[in-house]
Design a protein around this motif. Structure first.
Motif, PDB file in Angstrom:
ATOM      1  N   GLU A  84       2.965   8.199  13.179  1.00 38.72           N
ATOM      2  CA  GLU A  84       1.925   7.651  13.088  1.00 38.72           C
ATOM      3  C   GLU A  84       1.206   8.139  12.637  1.00 38.72           C
ATOM      4  OE1 GLU A  84      -2.219   6.752  13.438  1.00 38.72           O
ATOM      5  OE2 GLU A  84      -1.086   8.530  14.112  1.00 38.72           O
ATOM      6  N   ALA A  85       1.277   8.926  11.788  1.00 37.45           N
ATOM      7  CA  ALA A  85       1.127   9.693  10.788  1.00 37.45           C
ATOM      8  C   ALA A  85       1.656   9.763   9.260  1.00 37.45           C
ATOM      9  CB  ALA A  85       0.903  11.285  10.846  1.00 37.45           C
ATOM     10  N   ASP A  86       2.128   9.290   9.712  1.00 36.23           N
ATOM     11  CA  ASP A  86       4.038   8.655   8.490  1.00 36.23           C
ATOM     12  C   ASP A  86       2.757   7.235   8.198  1.00 36.23           C
ATOM     13  OD1 ASP A  86       4.887  10.844   8.349  1.00 36.23           O
ATOM     14  OD2 ASP A  86       6.750   9.874   8.945  1.00 36.23           O
ATOM     15  N   VAL A  87       2.868   6.342   9.378  1.00 39.35           N
ATOM     16  CA  VAL A  87       2.583   5.171   8.916  1.00 39.35           C
ATOM     17  C   VAL A  87       0.886   5.001   8.929  1.00 39.35           C
ATOM     18  CG1 VAL A  87       1.571   3.160  10.188  1.00 39.35           C
ATOM     19  CG2 VAL A  87       3.584   4.664  10.819  1.00 39.35           C
ATOM     20  N   THR A  88       0.168   6.172   9.013  1.00 35.66           N
ATOM     21  CA  THR A  88      -1.305   6.042   8.960  1.00 35.66           C
ATOM     22  C   THR A  88      -1.637   6.768   7.401  1.00 35.66           C
ATOM     23  OG1 THR A  88      -2.318   6.679  10.834  1.00 35.66           O
ATOM     24  CG2 THR A  88      -3.502   7.114   8.665  1.00 35.66           C
ATOM     25  N   ALA A  89      -0.640   7.660   6.898  1.00 34.12           N
ATOM     26  CA  ALA A  89      -1.201   7.614   5.346  1.00 34.12           C
ATOM     27  C   ALA A  89       0.188   7.422   4.458  1.00 34.12           C
ATOM     28  CB  ALA A  89       0.366   9.207   4.814  1.00 34.12           C
ATOM     29  N   LEU A  90       0.941   5.830   4.476  1.00 36.97           N
ATOM     30  CA  LEU A  90       1.065   4.953   3.506  1.00 36.97           C
ATOM     31  C   LEU A  90       0.147   3.842   3.803  1.00 36.97           C
ATOM     32  CD1 LEU A  90       3.482   3.685   2.573  1.00 36.97           C
ATOM     33  CD2 LEU A  90       4.159   2.761   4.151  1.00 36.97           C
ATOM     34  N   ARG A  91      -0.322   3.612   5.191  1.00 39.36           N
ATOM     35  CA  ARG A  91      -2.073   2.938   4.532  1.00 39.36           C
ATOM     36  C   ARG A  91      -2.550   3.087   3.563  1.00 39.36           C
ATOM     37  NH1 ARG A  91      -4.184   3.647   9.504  1.00 39.36           N
ATOM     38  NH2 ARG A  91      -6.055   2.386   8.836  1.00 39.36           N
ATOM     39  N   HIS A  92      -2.896   4.526   3.650  1.00 36.42           N
ATOM     40  CA  HIS A  92      -4.171   4.614   3.057  1.00 36.42           C
ATOM     41  C   HIS A  92      -3.650   4.709   1.704  1.00 36.42           C
ATOM     42  CE1 HIS A  92      -6.722   6.863   6.363  1.00 36.42           C
ATOM     43  NE2 HIS A  92      -6.628   5.957   6.851  1.00 36.42           N
ATOM     44  N   ALA A  93      -1.987   5.498   1.563  1.00 35.85           N
ATOM     45  CA  ALA A  93      -2.160   5.795  -0.038  1.00 35.85           C
ATOM     46  C   ALA A  93      -2.068   4.024  -0.332  1.00 35.85           C
ATOM     47  CB  ALA A  93      -0.498   6.338   0.028  1.00 35.85           C
ATOM     48  N   LEU A  94      -1.509   2.906   0.676  1.00 40.23           N
ATOM     49  CA  LEU A  94      -1.267   1.446   0.265  1.00 40.23           C
ATOM     50  C   LEU A  94      -2.458   0.967  -0.696  1.00 40.23           C
ATOM     51  CD1 LEU A  94       1.723   0.539   1.941  1.00 40.23           C
ATOM     52  CD2 LEU A  94       1.508   1.046  -0.561  1.00 40.23           C
ATOM     53  N   ARG A  95      -3.161   1.798   0.050  1.00 40.58           N
ATOM     54  CA  ARG A  95      -4.736   0.907   0.238  1.00 40.58           C
ATOM     55  C   ARG A  95      -5.194   1.273  -1.126  1.00 40.58           C
ATOM     56  NH1 ARG A  95      -8.473   3.376   3.908  1.00 40.58           N
ATOM     57  NH2 ARG A  95      -8.051   5.152   2.433  1.00 40.58           N
ATOM     58  N   ASP A  96      -5.495   2.958  -1.378  1.00 42.21           N
ATOM     59  CA  ASP A  96      -5.923   3.827  -2.046  1.00 42.21           C
ATOM     60  C   ASP A  96      -5.146   3.432  -3.890  1.00 42.21           C
ATOM     61  OD1 ASP A  96      -7.577   4.679  -0.660  1.00 42.21           O
ATOM     62  OD2 ASP A  96      -6.500   6.120  -0.338  1.00 42.21           O
ATOM     63  N   SER A  97      -4.261   2.447  -4.178  1.00 40.25           N
ATOM     64  CA  SER A  97      -3.649   2.293  -5.155  1.00 40.25           C
ATOM     65  C   SER A  97      -3.780   1.255  -5.940  1.00 40.25           C
ATOM     66  CB  SER A  97      -1.912   2.398  -4.361  1.00 40.25           C
ATOM     67  OG  SER A  97      -1.017   1.393  -3.903  1.00 40.25           O
TER      68      SER A  97
END
Length: 97
Positions: A84-97
């Motif tokens: 879940e931490a990996d999923v959340t980190a990816l969501r945030h990275a994609l949002r911020d890119s």
């Protein structure tokens, strides 16, 4: 946040992307797909295998299916928390890119 809700947020975030939007981001989602597959294999006591490379526009469905497979395998809570931490980190990275 739960694993299931984090996955659902990610799927909603990426499911409508155009091929142009996938450029530069597909590899990161594919890496998460492999993490989900590996965690599922570990939970089921099966050998890890490479996930087939699907077209970018199918990645949201691939995430959804592998997340459901992982949850069906009933892994220990710490595994779901880590993924879940990996999923959340990816969501945030994609949002911020």
């Amino acid at each position: 946040m739960t694993f299931a809700s984090s996955v659902e947020l990610l799927v909603r975030q990426i499911s409508h992307w155009t091929p142009a939007r996938w450029r530069g981001h597909a590899d990161a989602v594919r890496a998460l797909v492999q993490v989900l597959a590996d965690a599922g294999a570990d939970a089921e006591g099966l050998p890890r295998r490479g996930v087939p490379t699907l077209p970018d526009t199918a990645l949201a469905d691939q995430v959804r299916v592998l997340a459901a497979d992982l949850m069906a395998a009933h892994p220990p809570p710490d595994v779901l928390e880590r993924v879940e931490a990996d999923v959340t980190a990816l969501r945030h990275a994609l949002r911020d890119s």
